[in-house]
Scaffold this motif. Structure first.
Motif, PDB file in Angstrom:
ATOM      1  N   GLU A 155      -4.035  -2.594   6.701  1.00 31.07           N
ATOM      2  CA  GLU A 155      -2.852  -2.646   5.842  1.00 31.07           C
ATOM      3  C   GLU A 155      -2.819  -3.915   4.993  1.00 31.07           C
ATOM      4  O   GLU A 155      -2.421  -3.889   3.820  1.00 31.07           O
ATOM      5  N   LEU A 156      -3.243  -5.027   5.574  1.00 30.93           N
ATOM      6  CA  LEU A 156      -3.241  -6.293   4.833  1.00 30.93           C
ATOM      7  C   LEU A 156      -4.222  -6.286   3.668  1.00 30.93           C
ATOM      8  O   LEU A 156      -4.040  -7.029   2.698  1.00 30.93           O
ATOM      9  N   SER A 157      -5.260  -5.466   3.775  1.00 32.64           N
ATOM     10  CA  SER A 157      -6.229  -5.368   2.683  1.00 32.64           C
ATOM     11  C   SER A 157      -5.560  -4.870   1.408  1.00 32.64           C
ATOM     12  O   SER A 157      -6.040  -5.137   0.298  1.00 32.64           O
ATOM     13  N   ARG A 158      -4.476  -4.139   1.567  1.00 36.93           N
ATOM     14  CA  ARG A 158      -3.717  -3.639   0.424  1.00 36.93           C
ATOM     15  C   ARG A 158      -2.482  -4.496   0.154  1.00 36.93           C
ATOM     16  O   ARG A 158      -2.118  -4.738  -1.000  1.00 36.93           O
ATOM     17  N   ALA A 159      -1.838  -4.936   1.232  1.00 36.03           N
ATOM     18  CA  ALA A 159      -0.551  -5.626   1.091  1.00 36.03           C
ATOM     19  C   ALA A 159      -0.686  -6.975   0.400  1.00 36.03           C
ATOM     20  O   ALA A 159       0.134  -7.330  -0.461  1.00 36.03           O
ATOM     21  N   ILE A 160      -1.708  -7.749   0.778  1.00 35.77           N
ATOM     22  CA  ILE A 160      -1.850  -9.081   0.183  1.00 35.77           C
ATOM     23  C   ILE A 160      -2.175  -8.996  -1.309  1.00 35.77           C
ATOM     24  O   ILE A 160      -1.511  -9.655  -2.129  1.00 35.77           O
ATOM     25  N   PRO A 161      -3.160  -8.190  -1.732  1.00 30.88           N
ATOM     26  CA  PRO A 161      -3.397  -8.084  -3.183  1.00 30.88           C
ATOM     27  C   PRO A 161      -2.180  -7.569  -3.950  1.00 30.88           C
ATOM     28  O   PRO A 161      -1.927  -8.016  -5.079  1.00 30.88           O
ATOM     29  N   ALA A 162      -1.431  -6.646  -3.342  1.00 27.38           N
ATOM     30  CA  ALA A 162      -0.238  -6.127  -4.021  1.00 27.38           C
ATOM     31  C   ALA A 162       0.784  -7.233  -4.240  1.00 27.38           C
ATOM     32  O   ALA A 162       1.421  -7.313  -5.302  1.00 27.38           O
ATOM     33  N   ALA A 163       0.943  -8.093  -3.240  1.00 26.32           N
ATOM     34  CA  ALA A 163       1.896  -9.201  -3.361  1.00 26.32           C
ATOM     35  C   ALA A 163       1.393 -10.254  -4.343  1.00 26.32           C
ATOM     36  O   ALA A 163       2.145 -10.726  -5.208  1.00 26.32           O
ATOM     37  N   VAL A 164       0.131 -10.617  -4.214  1.00 22.53           N
ATOM     38  CA  VAL A 164      -0.440 -11.654  -5.085  1.00 22.53           C
ATOM     39  C   VAL A 164      -0.388 -11.221  -6.550  1.00 22.53           C
ATOM     40  O   VAL A 164      -0.130 -12.035  -7.449  1.00 22.53           O
ATOM     41  N   ALA A 165      -0.591  -9.937  -6.794  1.00 23.05           N
ATOM     42  CA  ALA A 165      -0.594  -9.436  -8.174  1.00 23.05           C
ATOM     43  C   ALA A 165       0.758  -9.606  -8.859  1.00 23.05           C
ATOM     44  O   ALA A 165       0.834  -9.659 -10.093  1.00 23.05           O
ATOM     45  N   LEU A 166       1.814  -9.702  -8.070  1.00 23.00           N
ATOM     46  CA  LEU A 166       3.155  -9.861  -8.635  1.00 23.00           C
ATOM     47  C   LEU A 166       3.493 -11.313  -8.962  1.00 23.00           C
ATOM     48  O   LEU A 166       4.495 -11.578  -9.633  1.00 23.00           O
ATOM     49  N   ALA A 167       2.676 -12.231  -8.484  1.00 26.21           N
ATOM     50  CA  ALA A 167       2.970 -13.654  -8.660  1.00 26.21           C
ATOM     51  C   ALA A 167       2.367 -14.184  -9.953  1.00 26.21           C
ATOM     52  O   ALA A 167       1.278 -13.766 -10.355  1.00 26.21           O
ATOM     53  N   PRO A 168       3.045 -15.123 -10.597  1.00 22.33           N
ATOM     54  CA  PRO A 168       2.414 -15.806 -11.729  1.00 22.33           C
ATOM     55  C   PRO A 168       1.197 -16.582 -11.236  1.00 22.33           C
ATOM     56  O   PRO A 168       1.086 -16.895 -10.046  1.00 22.33           O
ATOM     57  N   GLU A 169       0.308 -16.887 -12.128  1.00 21.59           N
ATOM     58  CA  GLU A 169      -0.975 -17.488 -11.756  1.00 21.59           C
ATOM     59  C   GLU A 169      -0.813 -18.694 -10.835  1.00 21.59           C
ATOM     60  O   GLU A 169      -1.528 -18.821  -9.835  1.00 21.59           O
ATOM     61  N   HIS A 170       0.123 -19.567 -11.137  1.00 22.87           N
ATOM     62  CA  HIS A 170       0.222 -20.813 -10.370  1.00 22.87           C
ATOM     63  C   HIS A 170       0.789 -20.606  -8.966  1.00 22.87           C
ATOM     64  O   HIS A 170       0.737 -21.525  -8.138  1.00 22.87           O
ATOM     65  N   LEU A 171       1.282 -19.397  -8.670  1.00 19.23           N
ATOM     66  CA  LEU A 171       1.854 -19.136  -7.348  1.00 19.23           C
ATOM     67  C   LEU A 171       1.004 -18.186  -6.502  1.00 19.23           C
ATOM     68  O   LEU A 171       1.369 -17.875  -5.366  1.00 19.23           O
ATOM     69  N   ARG A 172      -0.101 -17.747  -7.035  1.00 18.12           N
ATOM     70  CA  ARG A 172      -0.874 -16.734  -6.306  1.00 18.12           C
ATOM     71  C   ARG A 172      -1.434 -17.255  -4.989  1.00 18.12           C
ATOM     72  O   ARG A 172      -1.414 -16.558  -3.973  1.00 18.12           O
ATOM     73  N   SER A 173      -1.921 -18.470  -4.977  1.00 23.24           N
ATOM     74  CA  SER A 173      -2.432 -19.027  -3.722  1.00 23.24           C
ATOM     75  C   SER A 173      -1.305 -19.240  -2.717  1.00 23.24           C
ATOM     76  O   SER A 173      -1.483 -19.026  -1.514  1.00 23.24           O
ATOM     77  N   ALA A 174      -0.153 -19.653  -3.199  1.00 22.82           N
ATOM     78  CA  ALA A 174       0.988 -19.849  -2.301  1.00 22.82           C
ATOM     79  C   ALA A 174       1.408 -18.530  -1.672  1.00 22.82           C
ATOM     80  O   ALA A 174       1.703 -18.465  -0.468  1.00 22.82           O
ATOM     81  N   VAL A 175       1.435 -17.476  -2.464  1.00 22.35           N
ATOM     82  CA  VAL A 175       1.790 -16.157  -1.930  1.00 22.35           C
ATOM     83  C   VAL A 175       0.745 -15.701  -0.917  1.00 22.35           C
ATOM     84  O   VAL A 175       1.080 -15.181   0.154  1.00 22.35           O
TER      85      VAL A 175
END
Length: 309
Positions: free
Chosen positions: A140-160
């Motif tokens: 599930e995390l293989s999908r959940a993390i990219p889905a969440a990261v994709a919603l973040a602006p570039e500077h917040l992707r690592s934080a997410v």
């Protein structure tokens, strides 16, 4: 939490890490279960008990294989990736050396957990003669993390990414703890889970502190943006789609009639927990939000209101 306040657990790792202290676990050939009945409700269903109770052990072995497969994916593709980036100072969120050293111990631990899990699969195949059916190539995390990261602006992707991994590590710790206490399963399996728990307890604290350090430096605007993403991650993380697909393949591999197969699939389709505050993993997730200080922020409280009691 300020980064300057971070205290490394290097000494504890040297004296307590399972890779340093535990012998190889060897699977017993006894009458105890290889996997808890409570974790595979398919074998407790009315249709299964009526139509094919003699295939229970086959179903439990296959479910163990799926669990092992999930562990390998989680440890090597999810946690390892983020921890290794932090350790090598290639993560967008910068941490002091003590944090990076501890992150490298997490890498070592997680890859060792994956190796031990694969060893158990190998031992189980040799002892039972049962080979795995087709196993998922993602969790599930293989999908959940990219889905969440994709919603973040570039500077917040690592934080997410950091927060998502931290949520997962804190969730799995509670899950492993329950597994390790089940007296119906083989002692080697319980021991494997207890060993895993010993490391994961240390890891869950590590990830919580990493998030606390980051959250301490995040602006209110960044906190708000991340808060809006958290429910999306949770919704993807708690889905049952991959487990359901596996259970369907498992049902297809059983020696039963077509009518029984249809009945089992119907029963399995009704097993998913609703994704709300009553989901069994939500308590662990909320506990992490408290320990990491995220829940001290009003924007997080508002975003997660559906999951809070």
């Amino acid at each position: 939490m300020n980064a300057a306040d971070y205290q490394s657990f290097a000494d504890a790792w040297e004296s307590r890490a399972t890779i340093r202290t535990r012998p190889r676990r060897v699977l017993e050939n006894d009458d105890k279960l290889i996997y808890p009945l409570s974790r595979q409700p398919l074998v407790l269903s009315e249709t299964f008990l009526r139509e094919c109770p003699e295939q229970r052990d086959f179903a439990l072995v296959q479910t163990l294989y799926k669990f092992i497969n999930d562990v390998v994916i989680f440890e090597t593709e999810i946690v390892d990736k983020t921890a290794r980036s932090i350790a090598k100072n290639r993560f967008a969120v910068t941490f002091p050396f003590a944090c990076r050293y501890d992150a490298m111990t997490v890498v070592v631990d997680e890859d060792y957990h994956a190796l031990v899990a694969m060893d158990f699969m190998q031992q189980t195949v040799a002892m039972t003669g049962i080979t795995p059916i087709e196993l998922p190539d993602e969790i599930e995390l293989s999908r959940a993390i990219p889905a969440a990261v994709a919603l973040a602006p570039e500077h917040l992707r690592s934080a997410v990414e950091l927060i998502c991994v931290a949520i997962a590590e804190n969730t799995v710790t509670g899950d492993v703890a329950a597994f390790a206490k089940d007296d119906t399963v083989k002692q080697s399996i319980k021991g494997l889970m207890a060993d895993h728990l010993l490391d994961e307890g240390r890891h869950s604290g590590f990830w919580s502190r990493m998030v606390r350090i980051y959250w301490h430096t995040a602006s209110e605007d960044d906190r708000y943006r991340i808060a809006q993403i958290l429910p999306v991650f949770i919704a993807h993380y708690l889905t049952n789609d991959i487990q359901k697909s596996f259970d369907f393949r498992l049902i297809d591999s059983l020696q039963i009639s077509d009518a029984a197969r249809r009945a089992l699939k119907s029963e399995v389709s009704g097993l998913a927990f609703p994704i709300n505050r009553h989901h069994p993993l939500v308590a662990n997730i909320v506990r992490f939000f408290r320990s990491s200080s995220l829940l001290d922020s009003p924007c997080v409280q508002d975003a997660l209101s559906d999951y809070l009691v």
